[in-house]
Design an enzyme around this catalytic site. Structure first.
Site, short mmCIF file in Angstrom:
data_model
loop_
_atom_site.label_atom_id
_atom_site.label_comp_id
_atom_site.label_asym_id
_atom_site.label_seq_id
_atom_site.Cartn_x
_atom_site.Cartn_y
_atom_site.Cartn_z
N SER B 219 0.84 -1.19 0.00
CA SER B 219 0.00 0.00 0.00
C SER B 219 0.88 1.26 0.00
O SER B 219 1.76 1.39 -0.85
CB SER B 219 -0.92 -0.05 1.22
N ASP B 385 -9.02 -6.07 -4.63
CA ASP B 385 -8.60 -4.77 -4.09
C ASP B 385 -9.08 -3.67 -5.04
O ASP B 385 -8.56 -3.52 -6.14
CB ASP B 385 -7.06 -4.76 -3.97
N HIS B 418 -8.32 -4.66 -0.20
CA HIS B 418 -6.99 -4.08 0.00
C HIS B 418 -6.28 -4.68 1.22
O HIS B 418 -5.06 -4.81 1.23
CB HIS B 418 -7.13 -2.56 0.16
#
Lengths: 202, 445
Positions: B219, B385, B418
């Site tokens: 991320s 995601d 995610h």
């Protein structure tokens, strides 16, 4: 480090120039690219969909991109590699002609290999036995096979002719992976695996 | 709607949670037991169930079936105090600051086996192991880091540092501003991903690491890895970029802005100087977390976890109290987050996310931004995601391919959205392990 390559992969490797850029579609565990990296300093990328094979290719240190070939090669720029290889995978894609033309757009040259359905053993099994052929290169039952677009050497030649694909070289291996004189006389009958080096004719 | 946020909204929304709470109850040992058990045994008895195969026998005791030998065990953080000012990308400078970090494994004599871990929005330096035997949970990436785990501490020396602007130990808005002798609040200068990378370079120099074997992050952590590869190409051999993006989409910036507005419009925000009033914008930060949490999960994952289950199976209230399990869960997540995260840090970090765009300096051409990278890349994305979608990872891959970089890409099938990058998904662990094993072999470590 120098593992012996399968005979068909060895022929592909011989066709690839040292130091060139290669894209291997359906690269499996990356055997060919790993060999080319070590022996010919080739800069290669593999494309593979299967989770296990992707992990195996990573373990070999081969750059591999996880992708479905049926989604096309749009993200690869025209002429961005010297050679695109499609080894024993043509028969498993949904749009073989589209992929073939895409290969020859992305690479200046394409190497295509496929199992020949015209081989005498396949003909025998279908013609005399009356059932769908199952051979070393086509080991699956008809109802559980990834191979959905099978063709013969004659079919492939016709496809190339119709689509202005220039065949630069062809090798046919028999069921013992030999490239003999008789194969060259009766390729469609004696060849179990066909290997083509081709380019777009224009 | 959010008049009150009691700390225990959550009852039985997820099995994992319930079992974990049971584990916590079972952790209370008799004095005799306490002295007889070795510290290690006590440590592992305290591990949450989700990471271990434990057998829970109704009415019996809760015990690990075996003591895992793939945990880094008890760890301590370290602080690096830097006295020189740091000139930031925004033009302001930060006068003296602290970097908090943790290390696992052993640095070899050639200093060639070091891996830097970059954390994400709500992460910190505590990536693996436990700070104390009474900790409920290990570090945030304990499934990935440890002896025998994909980032194998038997081979690698692993460092994870907390970035500035955070509230977890490195200098941030809640730290004391030397000029005013009170917390910085919103007077804290804006920090960016490049600023974080520069502080990590300072830490590398302090540790004597000229070249990292790999820099790894998910991320926002993945964005730091990209920035490293662009800004300091000679200082890392491998870049592992997980669930990241080359920049945030308008939708993503939109979500961040809603979160920031939730915080900044909270009456307890006081222009970011809530420390003065010994209060904090609890509702705003909780709301921000709730929004964030929804976007980190997928529709499928939420559906599978909660469906339309009502809280404790009760009938509908026909009012504005909690009816559904998902509401209970989100409120629990929100209220829990408030306890350990600073609202100003949330504002600063989301801004750093929004500003990240390494291609901007190259007219939006990402491949041009990557022109000088030397690292080999592994890019990983997760199918469900939608906040940092596989398409965004493929943009990174395509740009790297264009420059001729050595790049691999794995797309992991997962319905966890995610958040997948934090979870022990078998194919994800296998991909990481395969890549890192090969890397260890090539480096001879």
């Amino acid at each position: 480090m120098n593992q012996t390559l399968r005979r068909d992969l060895q022929i592909i490797a011989d066709w690839i120039r040292p130091g060139s850029r290669v894209l291997d579609l359906g690269c499996g565990e990356g055997e060919l690219l790993s060999h080319l990296q070590q022996q010919k300093q080739v800069k290669g990328y593999g494309i593979e969909l299967d989770d296990e094979r992707v992990a195996a290719a990573l373990r070999r240190g081969v750059p591999v991109l996880q992708q479905d070939l049926d989604s096309g090669l749009r993200q690869f720029a025209s002429g961005s590699v010297d050679t695109v290889v499609l080894s024993l995978t043509l028969q498993a894609v949904h749009y073989p002609l589209d992929l073939l033309l895409e290969m020859l757009r992305v690479g200046r040259e394409g190497i295509v290999t496929f199992p020949n359905m015209g081989h005498w053993r396949a003909r025998w099994q279908l013609g005399v036995g009356g059932h769908m052929p199952m051979t070393d290169v086509l080991p699956h039952t008809w109802y559980d096979t990834p191979n959905i677009h099978l063709c013969t050497i004659r079919d492939f030649d016709a496809l190339c002719h119709k689509n202005r694909i220039e065949v630069r070289e062809r090798v046919v291996l028999d069921d013992r992976r030999r490239n003999t004189a008789s194969n060259r006389i009766l390729p469609n009958l004696l060849g179990e695996v066909a290997l083509y080096r081709c380019a777009k004719a224009d | 709607m959010l008049k009150e946020l009691p700390t225990l909204w959550y009852d039985a929304a997820s099995e994992e949670r319930t079992v974990e709470e049971l584990a916590t109850q079972k952790r209370i040992l008799s004095p005799l037991e306490f002295f007889i058990r070795t510290p290690i045994e006590r440590l592992f008895a305290a591990r949450p169930l989700s990471r271990l195969s434990l057998s829970y026998k109704p009415g019996g005791t809760l015990m690990p079936e075996r003591i895992p030998d793939d945990c880094v065990g008890l760890v301590e953080y370290q602080d690096l105090h830097i006295t020189e000012d740091l000139l930031l990308e925004c033009g302001r400078s930060l006068p003296g600051y602290t970097l908090r970090y943790e290390c696992y494994g052993t640095l070899n004599s050639a200093r060639s086996n070091a891996i830097l871990i970059c954390h994400a929005l709500s992460g910190d330096h505590h990536a693996a192991g436990y700070h104390s035997p009474t900790d409920k949970k290990p570090g945030w990436w304990d499934s990935m880091i440890g002896p025998g785990k994909p980032i194998d501490t038997r081979h690698f020396f692993v460092v994870c540092s907390n970035f500035i602007g955070s509230c977890k130990g490195s200098t941030g808005p809640a730290s004391i501003n030397p000029a005013s002798n009170e917390p910085w609040g919103m007077d804290f200068p804006m920090v960016t991903v490049s600023d974080w990378v520069r502080t990590q370079v300072i830490l590398s120099d302090h540790l004597g690491i000229d070249c990292w074997a790999a820099i790894v992050g998910g991320s926002l952590g993945g964005m730091q890895v990209l920035q490293w590869a662009i800004d300091y190409p000679e200082r890392l051999r491998h870049a592992l970029v997980i669930a990241a993006a080359p920049n945030l989409s308008a939708q993503n910036i939109g979500f961040n802005e809603v979160c920031r507005q939730a915080i900044m419009t909270d009456p307890d925000f006081h222009g970011g100087h809530y420390y003065r009033y010994e209060s904090k914008p609890r509702h705003g930060l909780a709301l921000a977390r709730m929004i964030g949490h929804i976007t980190y999960l997928s529709d499928d994952a939420m559906g599978q976890k909660f469906g339309r289950e009502t809280r404790l199976g009760k009938s509908l209230s026909y009012g504005f109290d909690i009816d559904f399990e998902v509401e209970s869960y989100l409120r629990y997540q929100g209220s829990r987050f408030v306890e350990h995260f600073d609202a100003n840090s949330y504002l600063y970090i989301t801004k750093a996310l929004d500003y990240f765009d390494p291609a901007a300096a190259y007219g939006g051409n990402l491949a041009a931004a990557f022109a000088s990278v030397q690292a080999k890349f592994l890019v990983v994305s997760f199918s469900s995601d939608w906040r940092f979608s596989p398409e965004r990872s493929r943009e990174i891959v395509q740009a790297l391919y264009t420059t001729g970089a050595h790049v691999s890409y794995a797309e992991i099938e997962s319905h966890h959205g995610h958040d997948s990058f934090l979870l022990p998904i078998p194919q994800y662990l296998r991909v990481m392990r395969s890549y890192l094993e090969r890397m260890a072999e090539e480096l001879g470590v």
